[in-house]
Scaffold this active site. Sequence first.
Site, PDB file in Angstrom:
ATOM      1  N   GLU A 783       0.788  -1.242   0.000  1.00 22.17           N
ATOM      2  CA  GLU A 783       0.000   0.000   0.000  1.00 22.17           C
ATOM      3  C   GLU A 783       0.819   1.291   0.000  1.00 22.17           C
ATOM      4  OE1 GLU A 783      -2.924  -0.266   3.129  1.00 22.17           O
ATOM      5  OE2 GLU A 783      -4.124  -1.722   2.029  1.00 22.17           O
ATOM      6  N   GLU A 882      -7.264  -7.454  -1.593  1.00 25.00           N
ATOM      7  CA  GLU A 882      -7.652  -7.293  -0.191  1.00 25.00           C
ATOM      8  C   GLU A 882      -9.107  -6.855  -0.125  1.00 25.00           C
ATOM      9  OE1 GLU A 882      -5.640  -4.993   2.726  1.00 25.00           O
ATOM     10  OE2 GLU A 882      -3.623  -5.605   2.081  1.00 25.00           O
TER      11      GLU A 882
END
Length: 1223
Positions: A783, A882
């Site tokens: 991320e 995710e």
Amino acid sequence: MSKVIYKTTWQEAQRLLLDNIEFVNDIELQNMDKEDALIVFEDHIRQLEKTHEDDIEIQKKHIRRTHRKNRETFLYFLDELHDQGKLHSMSLWTDLFNAISNDERFSKMLGQPGSTPLDLFKFYVEDLKARFHDEKKTIKEILKDKSFTIDVNSTIEEFVEIISTDKRTVSLDAGNIKLTFNSLMEKAQSKEKERLKDEVRKQKRLESNFKQLLKTKISSLNEQSKWEDIKIQIENDNDYQALPSEFDRIHLFGEYHRQFIADTQAISTSHTHKRARKEKKKRKHEKTNSLDSEEQKPFEPVPTDSNNQLNVPESDEGETKDSDGDIAIPSSEDNQIKKNKKSKKKHKKKTTTDQSSVLGNDWTITDNINHTAQGRIPGTVHTILLADGQIPEPYADYNDVTFRYLVHTKWVFTKKFNLTSDFLAYNHTIIHLEQIDTVSNITINGCPIGRTHSMFIPHTFNIENSCLKLENTIQIDFDSPVLYALQESIAYNVTVPPTCTPDAQNGECHVQFIRKEPCSFSWDWGPSFAPIGITRDIYLEATNASDITIQLESVNVASYDATQKTWRVDVMLSSNNDPFSSTLKFVLENTTWSYEVVVPFTKNVSLSINIPDNQVARWWPNGYGDQRLYTLSISNKGTPIGSRSIGFRTVELVQENYGAGINGTSFYFSINSKPVYIKGSNWIPSDSFQERVSDEKLERLLRSGQVAHMNMLRIWGGGIYERDSFYEMTDRLGIMLWHDFMFACALYPVDEPFLNRVHEEVIHQVKRLQSHASIVIWAGNNENEAAVAQNWYGVAPADMNRTKDEYRKLYVDTVMVAVKEMDKGTNRPFVTSSPSNGLESITENYIATDPQSSLYGDVHFYGWKDDSWDTTTYPISRFLSESGIQSMPSLDTWFEVTKNVSDLSYNSSFVLHREHSSGQTIAMKVHIEQNLPLPKTNDSLNNFGQFIYLSQINQAMTMKSISDFCRVHSSKDMINNKTSEGNTMGLMYWQINDIWQAPTWSTIEYGLKWKMSHYYIQHAYAPVYPIATLTPYLANATDENAQISLYIINELSNKIRGTLICEVRSLDTFTPRISYGSDVSMDSPGTQHVDNLPYALLMKRANCMDSSKCLMHCGFNYNQQYIGQTLFFSQPKNYELSNPNLKIESFKQISPTDFNITITVEQPALFVWLDVSANITGYFSRNGFHMFEPTTTVGFHSWTPLTDFNQANFDLRHMSLFDVTLP
């Protein structure tokens, strides 16, 4: 009218009536109102449909009973084979196939759904294997009673004869008996090797003492000296008499005599040359100012180094400096001696090494303030203090905060250890620390050895011989990781965000400044313990510097040449010896392939070898084929160097344009040229203290993924690089790995020392792991591209360009470069971040404007602010890596960490303390209120138990919705031409496992109990799967534009033929209101859109004027297998629930690890949940299911064999959604 059947249409019925004489002659019937006639017809058809369905149900039950009986009789057959000694724990299917396949009990199993004969065989053998440790213990007890000890001369026949006289052997498995013999024989052989080794060491010690005797006691020695003359001088000495062999004495004297004469001559020659050089210098000085009659040579400057010192090149002829700094020219005799030594070194066949482990129980740790304890290594401060009784369980109560002070100070680990004189006789010693956590200084006997800065690399340090003695003390001084990170952040001068974790996490600050497990400073699902200690092996290794040593660094199945039909395998070897030549042999075990080559060694050697494709079978992901593995062994002139287990598979991350009119690129994995839909999850560390994680726990977690049809896990970048056994398991189970490097949710420093450590870390981890077939992709971080692109941390605009440059410096110029330096093939792609836009991110200089674009790469998405059952709130991405939602763990799990019942309510201070993601507990309740009834009971503990149950239903339904949504949109045909969205080729939900006991996103609890969501994932990830969707979501029953869409997902390569039957049902009867059926035929993997059903018309025909009165249940029968699917037309809270009187009718053990549970209900029941006591570990065949029939059977598989089965010990509990409505 016998021709009217349940399939007859009204139009067909009218034709039949016109052909019926009774009807034609009955005027009253002919004048009947058409609408009344239609109503009568529909009533009659419904009755025929019910009769037909009752017949089908009777037939189904008969078939199911037959199938169950076939399975039971086949298991009895396996029992017979076992009793006959033909089947045991070492049996292979191929060995017994002929015997099994000729039995009718095998034939009856063929073609029926569920477990195949091979499955039952494997389960049976696994159960036998699980008995090994207990049966080995029994056998050892028998041997002890019989006073029989296995030695290297013992035979299996003798062994069996001894133990067979004891009645306890009657129940023992023949395979386990043989395995026990092999185990004991290996131990005996090991002891024998040690005995022989001790004898060799003793002999060497005696020879060494004798050589020293010759050196110190002989008064004079020359070329004419003879043994008889020398013997008289030393024969009364103890070292002479200790060496028993006269031959050895004479041989050693001869060696010493020859060496003495050679050394004397060498010294004499050296002095002669030294005098000659001095005279030459003197003559040259005298002639400095005069002209020579001969022609002068041009002047050549003498090379010097930066300090103006003379550079003397190293030479194969062995040039050395004499004591005056002059260049000594060796004689030809000297040269010959050196060449002979080199020749011996190059051709030495066996490396002499010794190891001394410093693991064990007798370490002392102290902070010199509050605690001093004795403990075991591997271990960390918390676990050592826990074992010593100085602190309670760190996970209990509020101890994660109570004991934070333990890592805010320095700690000293010490251990006393002994070395043998043989060990000290070696001239090169290294200490190996496989993992040390994290920042420390190491000393031995006061000698500085080295400093460690990272838990992600092993450390090796040289130890000076003068630092070691027979009795030693090692001391490791640990810095506080918290204070070290703080100090590093201060020294860096520039603020690197985020500086600290959110308050809800009770965490530490500046984790990006230390190469340590990021989540050890806390995360939104885990605690902050920041452990200090030694978490893997630590040992000393001694060698002789003159011995040839070769290390196998790495093996990588790098690429496949389709033209040549060969596999390129890259091998890296290393040696610290001077240059030498080696004859390497490569053998691929269990094939006919081998290869031999002569290789010149200079430190590191990299080779590429080609293995023909016809020698190997492919490695496939779980669900797509077998996981064939091969051992590649490497030796040097017959001496083993090392080996690696490898699998042969190609990996391609396909990122292609779609063509005109469709924006974006694809993003999917092609394994062995076959597109694979990814079904997986994200993996986090299984405990804050890795020394507490057993291989057994890892195996059960990974098997839970395999059983749930997963084919990929993502090793998340905020955790750890797992131990070797983990990757061996994923290779064996066919679970592919998306492997992040350990960087997550933060900006990082980019100074030279930090980047150097990162480069070393990546090089080491890629070398260590790249042999594993299961690792199919590297990712630079978690991320952080999104964090930079979307400025999560509020970086000032003036600093944004610097921030982006630093991002590229770390992940592109350092991590990616290091990966490509080591992993040079085409079989393992690299992406800089997750999520990212893949190739599109690269075109934008590795930081995309929107790294979460649904048209490129992978996406992370959490819809916890919306109704998570409503799929219209989800993005239609190319790949969802995710996504998920939280739930509560079971009451059993909560009781592991608190004994205070007042702690157990969803909004208690204790539960909120364990909830590390702010606002999630409230969001959990909101989600439950949106779709499910809230508990009504005033009993606080029962209320909390029901809240847990509802939270798990909510998570399960959310995971099902996400998975169904992704699978429906997986086909290219599902791409929306207007938005270009679709072709979703994978889902890895967050997360499969837990690090502790708390409200989290996991589908498996810390203690390995499956949550309801894991059962739903197991169902939703099935290779053949029906999906029913209602559009719009929760449409009104009278919405003429609403429709139900039916799909079949098929991942099997073989053809499937089946029938999809969907029934509209109510919850007051087992009889469906209306049914729909369609034949389905699929010749290849893909998605088939079966039909669209008009919702309003369907509801009208089913007499469901309100959506909350009905739901749909579909069942797909294909290739003699069955899988169901339920579609709610309204939120379950809106349904009128009747008491189903849920009961356990029977509970039977069918094998040591497997049980059948028969359940009955009197009314349909929703979300039927079964649970067993905390001391029983295992999983049910299904759970959280709906019952639309009076009886069903559910299996339970225990991880361990249960020999003394007692139903009461199971504490089998059950409930359904109806129970929540009770006061």
